[in-house]
Enzyme design. Sequence first.
Site, short mmCIF file in Angstrom:
data_model
loop_
_atom_site.label_atom_id
_atom_site.label_comp_id
_atom_site.label_asym_id
_atom_site.label_seq_id
_atom_site.Cartn_x
_atom_site.Cartn_y
_atom_site.Cartn_z
N ARG A 1 0.84 -1.20 0.00
CA ARG A 1 0.00 0.00 0.00
C ARG A 1 0.88 1.25 0.00
O ARG A 1 0.52 2.27 -0.55
CB ARG A 1 -0.96 0.03 1.19
CG ARG A 1 -2.01 1.12 1.04
CD ARG A 1 -2.95 1.35 2.22
NE ARG A 1 -3.32 0.17 2.94
CZ ARG A 1 -2.77 -0.20 4.10
NH1 ARG A 1 -1.88 0.57 4.68
NH2 ARG A 1 -3.15 -1.32 4.68
N TYR B 1 -12.98 21.71 -10.98
CA TYR B 1 -13.44 20.44 -11.55
C TYR B 1 -14.68 19.95 -10.76
O TYR B 1 -14.71 20.03 -9.53
CB TYR B 1 -12.29 19.44 -11.47
CG TYR B 1 -12.67 18.01 -11.71
CD1 TYR B 1 -13.13 17.59 -12.95
CD2 TYR B 1 -12.55 17.06 -10.69
CE1 TYR B 1 -13.47 16.27 -13.17
CE2 TYR B 1 -12.88 15.74 -10.90
CZ TYR B 1 -13.34 15.35 -12.15
OH TYR B 1 -13.68 14.04 -12.36
N ASP C 1 -3.80 22.57 -8.76
CA ASP C 1 -4.14 21.46 -9.65
C ASP C 1 -3.72 21.88 -11.06
O ASP C 1 -4.33 22.75 -11.68
CB ASP C 1 -5.65 21.19 -9.56
CG ASP C 1 -6.11 20.06 -10.48
OD1 ASP C 1 -5.41 19.75 -11.46
OD2 ASP C 1 -7.20 19.50 -10.22
N LYS D 1 -5.06 12.08 -17.13
CA LYS D 1 -5.19 13.00 -18.26
C LYS D 1 -3.88 13.04 -19.06
O LYS D 1 -3.42 12.00 -19.50
CB LYS D 1 -5.64 14.36 -17.74
CG LYS D 1 -6.78 14.29 -16.69
CD LYS D 1 -8.09 13.76 -17.25
CE LYS D 1 -9.15 13.51 -16.18
NZ LYS D 1 -9.45 14.58 -15.26
C1 LIG Z 1 -10.09 14.77 -14.03
C2 LIG Z 1 -9.67 15.83 -13.11
C3 LIG Z 1 -9.50 15.57 -11.74
C4 LIG Z 1 -9.83 14.22 -11.13
O1 LIG Z 1 -8.98 13.23 -11.57
P1 LIG Z 1 -9.42 11.65 -11.66
O2 LIG Z 1 -8.16 11.00 -12.08
O3 LIG Z 1 -10.51 11.60 -12.70
O4 LIG Z 1 -9.92 11.28 -10.33
C5 LIG Z 1 -9.07 16.59 -10.93
N1 LIG Z 1 -8.80 17.82 -11.43
C6 LIG Z 1 -8.95 18.11 -12.74
C7 LIG Z 1 -8.65 19.49 -13.22
C8 LIG Z 1 -9.40 17.13 -13.62
O5 LIG Z 1 -9.56 17.43 -14.91
#
Ligand SMILES: *Cc1c(COP(=O)(O)O)cnc(C)c1O
Length: 411
Positions: free
Chosen positions: A73, A126, A198, A223
């Site tokens: 983990r 988001y 982020d 992404k």
């Molecule tokens: C998709 C996304 C997230 C969340 O990520 P996951 O991998 O889908 O949990 C957080 N912030 C932004 C800007 C995103 O586009």
Amino acid sequence: MRSNSDHGEHQEQPDGSHTASLGFDTRAIHHGFDPAAFKRAVQPPVFLTSTYGFESVEANDAAAALGGRLYAREYNPTTEILEQRLANLEGAEAGVVLSTGMAAFGTLILSLLSQGDELVVHKTLYSNTVAMVEQGLPRFGIKVVPVDLADPSKLDAAITERTQLVYFETPVNPLSSILDIAAIAKRAHTHGVKVAVDSTFASPALQRPIEHGADIVLHSLTKYISGHGDTLGGALLGDAETLYRLHETGLRYITGATLAPHSAFLILRGLKTLSLRMERHGTSALAIARILEAHPAVSWVSYPFLETHPDHAIARKQMAQGSGMLAFGLHAGFDGARTMLDRLKLLTRAVSLGDTDSLIYHPASITRARQSVRKDAHMISGVGDDLIRLSVGLEDVNDLIGDLRQALRGL
Ligand SMILES: *Cc1c(COP(=O)(O)O)cnc(C)c1O
């Protein structure tokens, strides 16, 4: 979680400036991986094991003292390479990867904030981060204060002695507006508050928030960083002390949201071509943004590297170029967006972003559909009914333009 300084080859300067001797692309391919430690394998092996056996109790003790390298983990050799590499590319001291971007956000907040603490966020985030800050955190007694961080001076009134963190995205999902990392970090730091960014919409190939004063960077690895739409993942990067806490408490026993080792492998593979891909995503997105801007059916386009974008100057200051993300609206509004999306033959109607495939979605349609099952579903602050979000993929740009043109005809 391992810190960069454990790794002799590309050590950070002791003053914290990021003068690694090798270029970004070289580090994206090699950093943190020594083939000699893995039977000369050129690509990182995937370690599928849940636990580690020790030759003696003393060796077991030593592994425990090294930050919980006892159990999968908290420790996996494939995952560790990804953590070191991402930390290096962001100019961070250390990193921890998690099962998803949302797991990264949950781990961050639940590790650093307690009941009675306050979190300042930008007003647009988001959608699932919005759900967490509106519905999740108040249940645990954490107060969330949304602010329009386009004006960083608003932080002065928003920050109290209970504020633990300022959190925002740039570029902002799904608006593709830009927030000034350096200006926000400077204001927050005068109040002694840390800043987490982020940076999912940009990736470290285009933007490295720590270089502009941010303390922590969050990524959805799902992404651009993995880039191929075949795995989920998340990351937190920052100073060694904070990351130690995120690993030792957040990952180990608060969320337990470990990234699968096979996902770590896929993300490492995607990461090798990150800047090549970002260059193409950005060039194609700029070409498409220009065409949309000139199209009679289109009422507005938001792409930070269009000279007409209100945040263009900030974008140029903190990003190398635009990513593949843009937003636009049609004169025909909500219904026009639905008609246009239904006519598309090549672009895929899908949420998510940063994939090789171009993905397009209409948030207002999804929100209305959700409202039938969740009464509290609502549009995110600043997101209009007409907004269409486009993640420009790596297809031939002329094919994408042709598909968009035929879908917009007569609208
Ligand atoms: C998709 C996304 C997230 C969340 O990520 P996951 O991998 O889908 O949990 C957080 N912030 C932004 C800007 C995103 O586009």
